[in-house]
Design an enzyme around this catalytic site. Structure first.
Site, short mmCIF file in Angstrom:
data_model
loop_
_atom_site.label_atom_id
_atom_site.label_comp_id
_atom_site.label_asym_id
_atom_site.label_seq_id
_atom_site.Cartn_x
_atom_site.Cartn_y
_atom_site.Cartn_z
N ASP A 13 0.82 -1.22 0.00
CA ASP A 13 0.00 0.00 0.00
C ASP A 13 0.86 1.27 0.00
O ASP A 13 0.44 2.29 0.55
CB ASP A 13 -0.97 0.03 1.21
CG ASP A 13 -1.80 -1.23 1.28
OD1 ASP A 13 -2.25 -1.69 0.22
OD2 ASP A 13 -1.99 -1.77 2.39
N LYS A 16 2.21 2.23 -5.14
CA LYS A 16 2.89 1.77 -6.36
C LYS A 16 2.02 2.00 -7.61
O LYS A 16 2.53 2.29 -8.68
CB LYS A 16 3.24 0.28 -6.26
CG LYS A 16 4.20 -0.04 -5.14
CD LYS A 16 4.47 -1.52 -5.03
CE LYS A 16 3.33 -2.35 -4.51
NZ LYS A 16 2.90 -2.09 -3.14
N GLY A 40 -4.30 -4.28 -4.12
CA GLY A 40 -5.26 -3.26 -4.54
C GLY A 40 -4.50 -2.02 -4.92
O GLY A 40 -3.88 -1.40 -4.06
N HIS A 41 -4.48 -1.69 -6.19
CA HIS A 41 -3.73 -0.51 -6.64
C HIS A 41 -4.72 0.57 -7.06
O HIS A 41 -5.52 0.37 -7.98
CB HIS A 41 -2.81 -0.89 -7.81
CG HIS A 41 -1.70 -1.81 -7.39
ND1 HIS A 41 -0.87 -2.46 -8.26
CD2 HIS A 41 -1.29 -2.18 -6.15
CE1 HIS A 41 0.01 -3.19 -7.58
NE2 HIS A 41 -0.23 -3.04 -6.31
N GLN A 223 2.14 -5.94 -3.07
CA GLN A 223 2.52 -6.02 -1.65
C GLN A 223 3.85 -5.29 -1.41
O GLN A 223 4.20 -4.43 -2.20
CB GLN A 223 2.59 -7.48 -1.17
CG GLN A 223 1.23 -8.16 -1.08
CD GLN A 223 0.76 -8.77 -2.39
OE1 GLN A 223 1.53 -9.39 -3.09
NE2 GLN A 223 -0.50 -8.58 -2.72
P1 IMP Z 1 -2.72 -12.85 1.81
O1 IMP Z 1 -1.73 -12.29 0.83
O2 IMP Z 1 -4.14 -12.59 1.43
O3 IMP Z 1 -2.44 -14.29 2.12
O4 IMP Z 1 -2.53 -12.07 3.20
C1 IMP Z 1 -1.33 -12.18 3.96
C2 IMP Z 1 -0.97 -10.85 4.58
O5 IMP Z 1 -0.57 -9.93 3.55
C3 IMP Z 1 -2.12 -10.17 5.30
O6 IMP Z 1 -1.60 -9.44 6.40
C4 IMP Z 1 -2.66 -9.18 4.28
O7 IMP Z 1 -3.34 -8.10 4.87
C5 IMP Z 1 -1.36 -8.75 3.61
N1 IMP Z 1 -1.55 -8.26 2.24
C6 IMP Z 1 -1.78 -9.01 1.13
N2 IMP Z 1 -1.87 -8.22 0.05
C7 IMP Z 1 -1.69 -6.96 0.48
C8 IMP Z 1 -1.62 -5.70 -0.19
O8 IMP Z 1 -1.75 -5.57 -1.41
N3 IMP Z 1 -1.38 -4.62 0.60
C9 IMP Z 1 -1.19 -4.72 1.94
N4 IMP Z 1 -1.24 -5.88 2.60
C10 IMP Z 1 -1.47 -6.99 1.87
#
Ligand code: IMP
Length: 427
Positions: A13, A16, A40-41, A223
């Protein structure tokens, strides 16, 4: 022109999407290299505001080819929804290319993500429940179904039958859930296949041709470094590599072709989901950052945990990624603060440390040590020239530059493309 990786330097977040949208105007190819629709971009440009989860943020650049790389896991329903949404806004999606090697998120992945989280109880990871972890686990376990499998219904049925037997055993015997229907999933994925077939292919020649012609290639991260399964706060991480090293793998680009790594840092820190965050501000400072920065997850809507810039964490990020340039985003969110803090060290077991522990349980016990700086307390969102920033803001940027050991080339002072201060070329 070079190939540049754009990497989230914190917990995701970082903004990017905006940076990729901006740089994509000069690029020929943009490749999303990791994650799935957990990302989520948010992109704000002359066409409006868009929230993208799978399609590269470069899709708004009319001449760029946008690749969903082999390192991404694709939920076809989400992708089709996103494609339709963009088309309805008049965005040309004919330049989208989905790697035939990209793995698919299947209905059992989403189900299992939720069941696994429930089973973890108080130790839940706080995943996005989009099935991302189970999909990457299946890739490693050789149980995955890939985008290319959608192109041959016979292959799809054979793969699905084999995998679903296994998954239904897991669902019914371990979790006491109902089994899933082979016929239903097969029919549904055949429909997805028919819709996506024109976009599925082999991206490697596209990359090669662009580089051979000297055109700019961007590798778009999802991420952030501290969510990387190797270097992040394991096990509170995501499941695919979000660091520069992973960008080559997830895009299908040789590391020898990468000429730069742009680290994207927020001017403060946020995190969504569980896991340690030593500089988290659980007080009115955190609330003000959340309110001013509208810090709510783009994918899940969850409030993000907010805190001051963590220079210790950023040092790890710099070491792992070897940033050649940095972008600092959301500097304007700090306009309201009379004084700013930077976390410059941690106190652990009575000792001061300045490196980020790999042991998450140790990290959970770390207390932040702050350095304080004077804030600028004036709006900066209208400023376009570095020299016009208040002296305090320039001092803050210079201090961050010292911690991240590379020049800050872009400073974002608002969500729109033009709300960007460029201090030098990153190419
Ligand atoms: P998962 O990727 O859904 O398995 O989640 C694992 C961890 O990564 C959790 O803490 C999510 O909130 C975090 N996470 C996954 N994708 C994002 C992102 O795009 N931005 C911020 N946190 C993320």
């Amino acid at each position: 022109m070079p190939a540049i990786a754009i990497i989230g330097a914190q917990w995701g977040d970082e903004g990017k999407g905006k940076i990729v949208d901006l740089l994509a105007q000069q690029a020929r190819v943009i490749v999303r290299f990791g994650g799935g629709d957990n990302a989520g971009h948010t992109v704000v440009n002359p066409r409006g505001q868009f929230k993208l989860h799978l399609i590269p943020s470069g899709i708004f650049s009319p001449s760029a080819i946008c690749v969903i790389g082999n390192g991404v896991v694709v939920n076809p329903a989400m992708l089709i929804g996103e494609m339709d949404g963009l088309s309805q806004h008049g965005v040309d999606i004919s330049r989208l290319l989905i790697s035939d090697r990209a793995h698919l998120v299947m209905p059992y992945h989403i189900l299992l993500d939720g069941l696994e989280e429930e089973a973890r109880g108080a130790k839940a990871l706080g995943t996005t429940r989009k099935g991302i972890g189970p999909a990457f686990a299946d890739k490693a376990a050789r149980l995955g179904i890939r985008a290319g499998d959608l192109l041959d219904q016979g292959v799809l049925l054979e793969r699905l039958r084999h995998v679903l037997d296994h998954k239904n055993m897991l669902l019914t015997r371990v979790y006491g859930a109902s089994p899933l229907s082979l016929d239903e999933i097969y029919a549904q994925y055949c429909r997805y296949g028919e819709r996506l077939a024109p976009y599925i292919g082999e991206p490697l020649p596209v990359l090669e041709q662009a580089l051979a012609k000297g055109e700019l290639v961007l590798l778009e991260g999802a991420q952030g470094t501290l969510l990387d399964p190797d270097f992040g706060t394991y096990p509170y991480t995501t499941s695919s590599s979000s660091v520069a090293g992973g960008s080559c793998l997830g895009a299908g680009l040789s590391p020898t072709r990468l000429s730069g790594v742009l680290g994207v840092f927020k001017a403060y820190c946020t995190r969504v989901g569980g896991g340690p965050m030593p500089a988290e501000a659980k007080d009115e400072t955190g609330e003000l950052l959340r309110e001013r920065g509208s810090e709510f997850g783009t994918t899940t809507g969850r409030p993000r945990r907010c805190g001051w810039f963590d220079a210790v964490a950023s040092r790890l990020s710099t070491l792992v990624n070897g940033f050649t340039a940095a972008a600092i985003t959301r500097l304007d969110v700090l306009d309201a603060f009379a004084s700013l803090k930077i976390c410059v060290g941690y106190r652990l077991n009575g000792k001061e440390i300045d490196s980020f522990p790999s042991n998450t349980f140790a990290l959970e016990r770390c207390q932040p040590i702050y350095e304080e700086m004077t804030g600028w307390q004036t709006p900066i969102s209208h400023i376009r020239q570095y020299q016009q920033l208040p002296a305090e803001a320039r001092r803050y940027i210079s201090r961050l530059e010292e911690f991240i050991s590379c020049p800050v080339k872009l400073i974002s002072v608002g969500p729109a493309r033009e709300q960007t201060i460029t201090t030098g070329s990153i190419f």
